[in-house]
Design an enzyme around this catalytic site. Structure first.
Site, PDB file in Angstrom:
ATOM      1  CB  SER A 155       2.037   4.041   3.570  1.00  0.00           C
ATOM      2  OG  SER A 155       2.139   5.034   2.562  1.00  0.00           O
ATOM      3  CB  SER A 193       2.890   4.056  -0.460  1.00  0.00           C
ATOM      4  OG  SER A 193       3.928   3.839   0.463  1.00  0.00           O
ATOM      5  CE  LYS A 201      -0.535   7.282   2.384  1.00  0.00           C
ATOM      6  NZ  LYS A 201       0.585   6.822   1.502  1.00  0.00           N
TER       7      LYS A 201
END
Length: 615
Positions: free
Chosen positions: A156, A180, A82
């Protein structure tokens, strides 16, 4: 596109020469092009750099052979991270171009993966500053669900999840503060492993809520996620929130499983039906019958994450940037973080006091259960519905995730029965801090019910049970000789104590072994022989946490006890010994030294006697 090959398959192919890292990298590049999902990626490692990494690994393998594969448990495995996780030389944006910087140091956890031989492919899209559970709050584009582009991917860690779901990489790293690392897994039919807080270093990660953040892992199955966790669950003294987490042992019988007493799906009948069908399969095929526990305390904690002063921690993470660049922040993200201005220091302390009380309630709950099973999300919204109510829809998605880190719990999202409209509908297993392996064993068994491979639930669970995480505490070695051996009726006591097998070996050639009379289950007694006599006896050496050793010893019944044994390599370890009275003439014990071990003796018995012996 089909999933990337499991890690075990890749390693086997590298070992037999049917695959090379260069071939693997070329396949990755072809898969990324075929997937045609540019919104998944913010930065990619160049093809030249990927091939250079592949050639480096190939050269080392040619020099070092199989020893390198043993030393690099993720040799040649492609992965993504990420883009709020630092990689030296690649920009970190947190999905905000104005915030971007180029780090000179790689995040600690990513360093562990690279040292294990993994190949970093690139950095993935996210809800800006990891604020959101939807995957649409990014200037780099909304990440769509893997199969139905009108649905959100979850966030996310949206790009990290879809990179795995699209078959571009074998696994990826996300982050998880409010869910997330779990919501995108549920929405894309993946495993999402959220470790106990502090188990994995977050040094080199842009914080959302520094006290609650953790790295998470996306994979297609629990075994792959667990292999990755084993590499990154390394204590990092430079991370102020890292801790040496004592692992909870595996209970003797089936885990005590519970579900919430009230489960809401916000009118989504398809999600409700899928959850019920998944629980039905668990009951019918695994024999696990959940009890119910009150959900209200967990729900109260969940609400505090965004409708309480913890939102100020997100504000603190951005510092002056929030004031100077607010116009360049996603409007919804800015609105969420801007709520921090509503709260005072007094509010923060009052909320902490209430959270301490809720943690006590959660501790009491988990004193009577091992695992809580919840839907990963109550519904799966469309992107259009999100546009109409961006904050309200996002809040719905956190109902079964927001409380986990606040209450210091660990969690594992796994696929379940799909909805009638074909969308994935996962469940999440939740346990107390340190219960990561418990969740993984049960999660692997449940996931096997719905997987396309041929693994049985028992095989899938046993594979995780035999791969514990590295110890983060003092241990003691204990040699077992009979009913505590693998497959024997008291081996559960070792598992429950958090023990792991260190070696199968033999004693020094100075011992006698006896089948004791009148013990249930049948047990042998080991005794040191007089000088010049005796034989080597088969034993297993197990490593126990020092904190559980005392109870293990206390549970050993007479005439057995724990003393010191000498092994054939000259080492001295703690191990089972026997009181002399139990093996004296007239005590009924049978000298079975000639068999060389308890298993060989049991194998010599008649089938009926072997069954009575618990073999």
């Amino acid at each position: 596109m089909a999933r990337f090959a499991p890690i075990a398959t890749l390693l086997a192919q590298y070992a037999d020469g049917s695959l090379t890292p260069t071939q693997c990298v070329n396949e990755v590049l072809a898969r990324i092009e075929a997937a045609d999902r540019p919104e998944v990626w913010i930065h990619r490692v160049t093809p030249d750099a990927l091939l250079a990494r592949a050639r480096e690994l190939e050269a080392r393998l040619a020099r070092e052979g199989g020893a390198l594969l043993a030393a690099m448990p993720l040799f040649g495995v492609p992965f993504a991270v990420k883009d709020n996780v630092d990689v030296a030389g690649l920009p970190t944006t947190a999905a905000c171009p104005a915030y971007a910087y180029v780090p000179t140091e790689t995040a600690f956890a990513v360093e562990q993966l690279l040292a294990a031989g993994a190949i970093l492919v690139g950095k993935t899209n996210l809800d800006q500053f990891a604020t959101g559970l939807v995957g649409t709050r990014s200037p780099y584009g909304a990440v769509r669900q893997i199969d139905q582009p009108d649905r959100v991917s979850g966030g996310s860690s949206s790009g990290s999840a879809v990179a795995v779901a699209a078959g571009c990489v074998a696994f990826s790293l996300g982050t998880d503060t409010a869910g997330s690392g779990r919501v995108p897994a549920g929405f894309n039919n993946l495993v999402g492993l959220k470790p106990t807080l502090g188990l994995v270093s977050k040094r080199g990660v842009v914080p959302a809520c520094r006290s609650l953040d953790t790295l998470s892992i996306f994979a297609h199955d629990v075994a792959d996620a667990w292999r990755v966790l084993a590499q990154i669950a390394v204590f990092d003294a430079r991370d102020g929130y890292a801790r040496q987490v004592p692992a909870l042992g595996l209970p003797r019988a089936a885990l005590r499983v519970a579900v919430p007493d009230a489960v809401a799906f916000d009118g989504d009948a398809l999600a409700a039906a899928a959850y019920a069908q998944t629980l039905d399969a668990v009951r019918e095929q695994l024999g696990v019958v959940p009890t119910t526990v009150p959900f209200a305390p967990l729900q109260e904690a969940a609400v505090l994450l965004y409708d309480g002063p913890w939102v100020a921690e997100r504000r603190a993470a951005l510092g002056a940037f929030f004031d100077t660049h607010r116009a360049e922040i996603d409007p919804t993200v800015a609105a969420v973080i801007g709520k921090a201005d509503r709260y005072s220091a007094t509010d923060a302390f009052q909320a902490q006091y209430r959270m301490a009380e809720l943690r006590r309630e959660a501790e009491a709950m988990f004193a009577s259960i091992d695992v809580l099973v919840v839907p990963t999300t109550p519904t799966h919204p469309t992107i259009a519905a999100l546009r109409d109510d961006p904050i309200g829809v996002n809040s719905q998605l956190g109902r079964y995730t927001n409380f986990v880190n606040l209450l210091d719990l660990c969690a594992l999202a796994i696929p379940g029965v799909r909805r009638a409209d074909g969308l994935p509908a996962g469940i999440t297993l939740i346990g107390p801090a340190g219960a990561d392996q418990r969740l993984a064993v049960l999660g692997a068994r449940i996931a096997a019910l719905f997987a396309d491979n041929n693994d049985t639930p028992d095989e899938a669970g046993a594979a995780i049970a035999d791969l514990p995480l590295p110890y983060a505490e003092p241990t003691v070695a204990v040699a077992v000789v009979g009913a505590h051996l693998r497959g024997q009726p008291l081996n559960w006591q070792l598992r429950e104590a958090g023990a792991r097998l260190q070696a199968s070996t033999r004693t020094a050639p100075q011992y006698h072994l006896y089948a004791l009379a009148g013990t249930t289950p049948p047990k042998p007694g080991l005794a040191r022989a007089a000088a010049g006599s005796g034989s080597a006896i088969e034993v297993e050496v197990w490593e126990l946490p020092l904190r559980t050793f005392g109870k293990f010893v206390a549970d050993v019944p007479a005439p057995l006890g724990i003393g010191t044994l000498e092994l054939e390599d000259g080492r001295h370890v703690k191990g089972f010994i026997c009181e002399p009275a139990a093996i004296a003439d007239g005590a009924g014990a049978r000298d079975i030294t000639a068999f060389g071990g308890w298993r060989a003796y049991l194998a010599s018995l008649t089938p009926a006697a072997t069954e009575r012996a618990g073999a």
